[in-house]
Motif scaffolding. Sequence first.
Motif, short mmCIF file in Angstrom:
data_model
loop_
_atom_site.label_atom_id
_atom_site.label_comp_id
_atom_site.label_asym_id
_atom_site.label_seq_id
_atom_site.Cartn_x
_atom_site.Cartn_y
_atom_site.Cartn_z
N LEU A 128 -24.84 -48.74 56.24
CA LEU A 128 -25.29 -49.43 57.46
C LEU A 128 -24.99 -50.92 57.42
CD1 LEU A 128 -28.75 -47.66 57.87
CD2 LEU A 128 -26.77 -47.41 59.38
N ASN A 129 -24.39 -51.37 56.31
CA ASN A 129 -24.01 -52.78 56.15
C ASN A 129 -25.23 -53.70 56.24
OD1 ASN A 129 -22.11 -54.81 55.66
ND2 ASN A 129 -21.84 -55.22 57.84
N ILE A 130 -26.31 -53.30 55.57
CA ILE A 130 -27.54 -54.09 55.51
C ILE A 130 -27.62 -54.76 54.14
CG2 ILE A 130 -30.06 -54.01 55.59
CD1 ILE A 130 -29.81 -51.51 57.35
N SER A 131 -27.92 -56.04 54.13
CA SER A 131 -28.02 -56.76 52.86
C SER A 131 -29.33 -56.44 52.16
CB SER A 131 -27.92 -58.27 53.09
OG SER A 131 -29.09 -58.75 53.72
N GLN A 132 -29.36 -56.64 50.85
CA GLN A 132 -30.60 -56.47 50.09
C GLN A 132 -31.68 -57.43 50.58
OE1 GLN A 132 -29.30 -56.89 45.95
NE2 GLN A 132 -29.53 -54.69 45.67
N GLU A 133 -31.26 -58.64 50.95
CA GLU A 133 -32.22 -59.65 51.42
C GLU A 133 -32.90 -59.21 52.72
OE1 GLU A 133 -29.50 -61.51 48.61
OE2 GLU A 133 -29.15 -60.30 50.42
N ASP A 134 -32.12 -58.64 53.63
CA ASP A 134 -32.68 -58.23 54.92
C ASP A 134 -33.65 -57.07 54.79
OD1 ASP A 134 -31.35 -60.17 56.28
OD2 ASP A 134 -29.85 -58.87 57.19
N ILE A 135 -33.29 -56.10 53.98
CA ILE A 135 -34.15 -54.91 53.90
C ILE A 135 -35.41 -55.15 53.07
CG2 ILE A 135 -33.07 -53.84 51.86
CD1 ILE A 135 -33.36 -51.16 53.23
N SER A 136 -35.33 -56.06 52.09
CA SER A 136 -36.47 -56.29 51.20
C SER A 136 -37.36 -57.42 51.65
CB SER A 136 -35.96 -56.58 49.78
OG SER A 136 -35.24 -57.80 49.76
N PHE A 137 -37.00 -58.12 52.73
CA PHE A 137 -37.72 -59.31 53.19
C PHE A 137 -39.23 -59.08 53.24
CE2 PHE A 137 -39.43 -62.12 56.48
CZ PHE A 137 -38.91 -63.35 56.11
N ASP A 138 -39.96 -59.78 52.39
CA ASP A 138 -41.43 -59.73 52.30
C ASP A 138 -41.98 -58.38 51.85
OD1 ASP A 138 -41.86 -62.37 52.83
OD2 ASP A 138 -42.58 -62.09 54.88
N LEU A 139 -41.10 -57.41 51.55
CA LEU A 139 -41.57 -56.13 51.01
C LEU A 139 -41.57 -56.15 49.49
CD1 LEU A 139 -39.75 -53.47 53.27
CD2 LEU A 139 -42.02 -54.49 53.58
N CYS A 140 -40.51 -56.68 48.92
CA CYS A 140 -40.39 -56.78 47.47
C CYS A 140 -39.31 -57.81 47.14
CB CYS A 140 -40.05 -55.42 46.83
SG CYS A 140 -38.40 -54.78 47.29
N ALA A 141 -39.25 -58.23 45.90
CA ALA A 141 -38.21 -59.16 45.48
C ALA A 141 -36.85 -58.46 45.49
CB ALA A 141 -38.52 -59.69 44.08
N VAL A 142 -35.80 -59.23 45.72
CA VAL A 142 -34.45 -58.67 45.69
C VAL A 142 -34.15 -58.09 44.31
CG1 VAL A 142 -31.98 -59.22 45.85
CG2 VAL A 142 -33.58 -60.21 47.50
N SER A 143 -34.65 -58.74 43.26
CA SER A 143 -34.44 -58.23 41.90
C SER A 143 -35.11 -56.87 41.71
CB SER A 143 -34.98 -59.23 40.87
OG SER A 143 -36.36 -59.49 41.09
N THR A 144 -36.27 -56.69 42.34
CA THR A 144 -36.95 -55.39 42.28
C THR A 144 -36.12 -54.33 42.98
OG1 THR A 144 -39.13 -56.45 42.26
CG2 THR A 144 -39.05 -54.13 42.91
N LEU A 145 -35.60 -54.67 44.15
CA LEU A 145 -34.75 -53.72 44.89
C LEU A 145 -33.51 -53.37 44.07
CD1 LEU A 145 -34.05 -52.09 47.41
CD2 LEU A 145 -33.08 -54.18 48.42
N SER A 146 -32.95 -54.35 43.39
CA SER A 146 -31.76 -54.09 42.56
C SER A 146 -32.07 -53.08 41.46
CB SER A 146 -31.25 -55.40 41.95
OG SER A 146 -30.74 -56.26 42.95
N ARG A 147 -33.23 -53.22 40.84
CA ARG A 147 -33.61 -52.28 39.78
C ARG A 147 -33.87 -50.89 40.35
NH1 ARG A 147 -36.54 -56.85 38.10
NH2 ARG A 147 -38.48 -56.00 38.96
N ILE A 148 -34.47 -50.84 41.54
CA ILE A 148 -34.71 -49.55 42.19
C ILE A 148 -33.39 -48.87 42.51
CG2 ILE A 148 -35.59 -48.43 44.28
CD1 ILE A 148 -37.79 -50.62 44.32
N GLU A 149 -32.47 -49.61 43.11
CA GLU A 149 -31.17 -49.04 43.47
C GLU A 149 -30.35 -48.68 42.24
OE1 GLU A 149 -30.33 -50.97 47.89
OE2 GLU A 149 -29.23 -51.79 46.16
N GLY A 150 -30.59 -49.39 41.14
CA GLY A 150 -29.88 -49.07 39.90
C GLY A 150 -30.50 -47.91 39.15
N GLY A 151 -31.65 -47.43 39.65
CA GLY A 151 -32.30 -46.27 39.03
C GLY A 151 -33.12 -46.59 37.80
N THR A 152 -33.36 -47.89 37.53
CA THR A 152 -34.11 -48.26 36.33
C THR A 152 -35.58 -48.54 36.61
OG1 THR A 152 -33.54 -50.61 36.58
CG2 THR A 152 -32.06 -49.24 35.24
N GLN A 153 -35.96 -48.59 37.88
CA GLN A 153 -37.36 -48.81 38.23
C GLN A 153 -37.82 -47.75 39.22
OE1 GLN A 153 -38.65 -52.81 39.02
NE2 GLN A 153 -40.26 -52.17 40.44
N LEU A 154 -38.96 -47.17 38.94
CA LEU A 154 -39.55 -46.16 39.81
C LEU A 154 -40.41 -46.84 40.87
CD1 LEU A 154 -40.18 -43.21 40.54
CD2 LEU A 154 -42.08 -43.32 38.91
#
Length: 302
Positions: free
Chosen positions: A17-43
């Motif tokens: 959908l061409n959505i940035s990590q910053e846009d989707i995670s805005f005020d929901l979680c840190a971008v670093s948290t989203l990166s770990r979730i997408e990388g499969g290392t954080q549940l």
Amino acid sequence: METYIIGSILKEYRTRLNISQEDISFDLCAVSTLSRIEGGTQLPRRKLVEALFSRMGMVTPSSGIPMSRADFYRENLEYKINDMIARADFEIAGLLEEYKNCDKNMDVFERQFYTFYKTLSENVKTPDDKKAMENYVSALRLTVKNYDVKELPLARLLTRIEILILNNISRTLYSLGEEENAISIMEFLRSYFEKGIVSEEEKAKNYHVILFNLENWYGLSGNDKKSLEISEIAIDSCSKYGPSNLFPYHIFNKGCALVKLGRMEEGKKSLEHSFVIMEELKKCDDIASGKKWCKEKLGLNL
């Protein structure tokens, strides 16, 4: 190390959908948290996953999210509460109490759900718009942290419940006499439904409600051209997003606007058409009140 599949599913749809990590995670979680979730290392917690998918206009996948017993229980209660509200049944206090007490701790998304629906049900039973406004704003600030009632949200994407809260903030502002601010928020929501990432299911459920509020508010303010414009958009959208229970009321508003703009014959036809559809839907009380309104406000005997 265990990896979690839900993150890769999330990333696949986000990049598609061409959505940035910053846009989707805005005020929901840190971008670093989203990166770990997408990388499969954080549940991630269930409600965070739901919020992230909701901001993409999508329903959360039914598999791939490990859930605790409390998660399953709360998910079931959310389904029941949403179903009751959809049927205009606001007797949800008992379910909300179960929701609150099934586990000692609620995360920020569960608190938002609880606060919003508790405020909604309480304000229907015992109207107190000032108190409701405070609670709606508090609920929205849980995930849109810098929200200011006098300004539009900074978040580029919104979850389903954030949209619902904004809708109720707008309606409550109108009840409190802040018509201009209310219309501004409702116009923002209209634009979001038309240009943002919103599922077809959500459009079918809520887009017509937003348009209906705007039709009425513009009509009451004397802006009949705008009321006519919005009502015609609403009528046309019924063919795009499916039939709406508000369809005859859009036609009624169109008729009122046409009459007030001097287009008498067109207006009368629209009004009569709206009553025919209401009759088919067995909305006899609405027909009576509509005809009374037309006689008192427009000088028409229909």
